[in-house]
Write an enzyme that holds these catalytic residues in place. Structure first.
Site, PDB file in Angstrom:
ATOM      1  CB  THR A   1      -6.975  19.293 -27.238  1.00 35.55           C
ATOM      2  OG1 THR A   1      -6.936  18.483 -26.500  1.00 35.55           O
ATOM      3  CG2 THR A   1      -6.001  19.891 -27.571  1.00 35.55           C
TER       4      THR A   1
ATOM      5  NE  ARG B   1      -1.900  11.022 -22.553  1.00 35.04           N
ATOM      6  CZ  ARG B   1      -3.042  11.713 -22.697  1.00 35.04           C
ATOM      7  NH1 ARG B   1      -3.037  13.189 -22.281  1.00 35.04           N
ATOM      8  NH2 ARG B   1      -2.965  11.224 -23.939  1.00 35.04           N
TER       9      ARG B   1
ATOM     10  N   GLY C   1       0.463  13.829 -24.428  1.00 37.97           N
ATOM     11  CA  GLY C   1      -1.057  13.423 -24.820  1.00 37.97           C
ATOM     12  C   GLY C   1      -0.380  13.956 -26.226  1.00 37.97           C
ATOM     13  CG  ASP C   2      -2.544  14.882 -29.847  1.00 38.78           C
ATOM     14  OD1 ASP C   2      -2.810  14.443 -28.728  1.00 38.78           O
ATOM     15  OD2 ASP C   2      -3.839  15.566 -30.204  1.00 38.78           O
TER      16      ASP C   2
ATOM     17  CB  THR D   1      -9.733  17.505 -30.304  1.00 42.16           C
ATOM     18  OG1 THR D   1     -10.111  17.137 -28.882  1.00 42.16           O
ATOM     19  CG2 THR D   1     -10.682  17.451 -30.894  1.00 42.16           C
ATOM     20  N   GLY D   2      -8.588  14.790 -29.163  1.00 45.83           N
ATOM     21  CA  GLY D   2      -9.332  13.163 -28.877  1.00 45.83           C
ATOM     22  C   GLY D   2      -8.325  12.552 -28.734  1.00 45.83           C
TER      23      GLY D   2
HETATM   24  N1  ASP Z   1      -5.700  15.350 -27.480  1.00 43.73           N
HETATM   25  C1  ASP Z   1      -5.655  15.574 -26.261  1.00 43.73           C
HETATM   26  C2  ASP Z   1      -4.925  14.689 -25.111  1.00 43.73           C
HETATM   27  O1  ASP Z   1      -5.157  13.183 -25.200  1.00 43.73           O
HETATM   28  C3  ASP Z   1      -7.091  15.379 -25.430  1.00 43.73           C
HETATM   29  C4  ASP Z   1      -8.357  16.244 -25.809  1.00 43.73           C
HETATM   30  O2  ASP Z   1      -7.697  16.568 -27.067  1.00 43.73           O
HETATM   31  O3  ASP Z   1      -9.680  15.624 -25.410  1.00 43.73           O
HETATM   32  O4  ASP Z   1      -3.599  15.445 -24.016  1.00 43.73           O
END
Ligand code: ASP
Length: 274
Positions: free
Chosen positions: A133, A161, A163-164, A184-185
């Site tokens: 991200t 789906r 995410g955050d 991120t993550g």
């Molecule tokens: N945070 C993002 C998600 O879960 C993905 C990422 O940061 O790699 O959609």
């Protein structure tokens, strides 16, 4: 915006698709007045962050999703693009299709290449963890804070789906009296602790950006227990004094600082050893 326009695996229309082959994009933005805008599950629009900004500036709402977000984007003059996977995303999707293995709560730690596995961050050959991200927090010359966040989310995710990253308080939070944070993550685990909001609240209590990020990373590790070894989360924060800090679960989270004095790439500290 530059990264959204590039053909890469992680952000924008060339990124890894969902398990049905569609690239769906999420983005949000927040300013110093707590104005915010967000789009999620947006298809065939090149710059989701610009659409999020229009949601903030031109609608009475904070969040638009799916076909409604796309209709709004088109009405605002954003062209409807054809989805074209980057060669990297095309290859990883084809590879993924061979097994079509979906492991929602656990990152595929066997994936050795960069880019998304089924779920976002993956451990690389060099022992570091990637993440994808693009999150930004900023202070202007008047000391006002703002931030933004844009992503294609987890590769090969279930259709629909989120995410955050498009969620104010999870992937991004700005409080102009205190500070700003982005994440991120693995999005599910950021949402669980209202990640970016929690970091800002800890800064309000007096913690430095780095310590505030660390505390929330530790909270995620406590919640996940032994499963924490399989996921990556990173936070990046700035406070009202312009101090910057970051922390991640595992090694591999880097962030860039840009000031009038120049640019710098910094490796974030991390909690779990190799
Ligand atoms: N945070 C993002 C998600 O879960 C993905 C990422 O940061 O790699 O959609």
């Amino acid at each position: 915006m530059v990264t959204e326009g590039e053909q890469n695996c992680c952000v924008g229309l060339g990124a890894n698709p969902d398990r049905d082959g569609f690239v769906t994009l999420d983005a949000c933005i927040m300013d110093e007045f707590s104005n915010c805008g967000s789009v999620a599950f947006l298809e065939r629009i090149k710059h989701p962050i610009s659409v999020a900004r229009r949601v903030m500036e031109k609608t009475p709402h904070v969040m638009l999703v799916g076909i409604g977000a796309q209709q709004f984007a088109v009405a605002e003059g954003f062209p409807l693009e054809e989805q074209k996977l980057s060669p990297e995303a095309e290859k990883s999707y084809k590879d993924w299709l061979i097994k079509s293995e979906y492991k929602p709560p656990v990152i595929n730690i066997e994936k050795k290449q960069g880019g998304h596995g089924p779920f976002a961050p993956a451990k690389l050959d060099n022992g570091e963890w990637n993440h994808d991200t693009i999150g930004m927090v900023a202070m202007d010359t008047n000391g006002n804070l703002s931030g933004s966040c844009t992503t294609s989310g987890a590769g090969f995710k279930m259709r629909g789906r989120l995410g955050d990253s498009p969620i104010i308080g999870a992937g991004l939070f700005v409080d102009n009296e205190v500070g700003a944070c982005t994440a991120t993550g693995q999005g599910e685990d950021v949402i669980r602790v209202a990640g970016s909001h929690s970091v800002v609240e800890l800064m309000r209590q007096g913690l430095s950006p780095e310590m505030a990020c660390k505390k929330v990373i530790e909270r995620i590790i406590r919640i996940k227990g032994p499963k924490a070894k399989d996921i990556q989360v990173g936070f990046l924060a700035i406070n009202k004094k312009g101090q910057v800090g970051a922390y991640s679960i595992h090694k591999g989270f880097e962030y860039a600082i840009r000031t009038n004095a120049g640019e710098q790439l910094v490796k974030a500290k991390f909690v779990m050893g190799e």
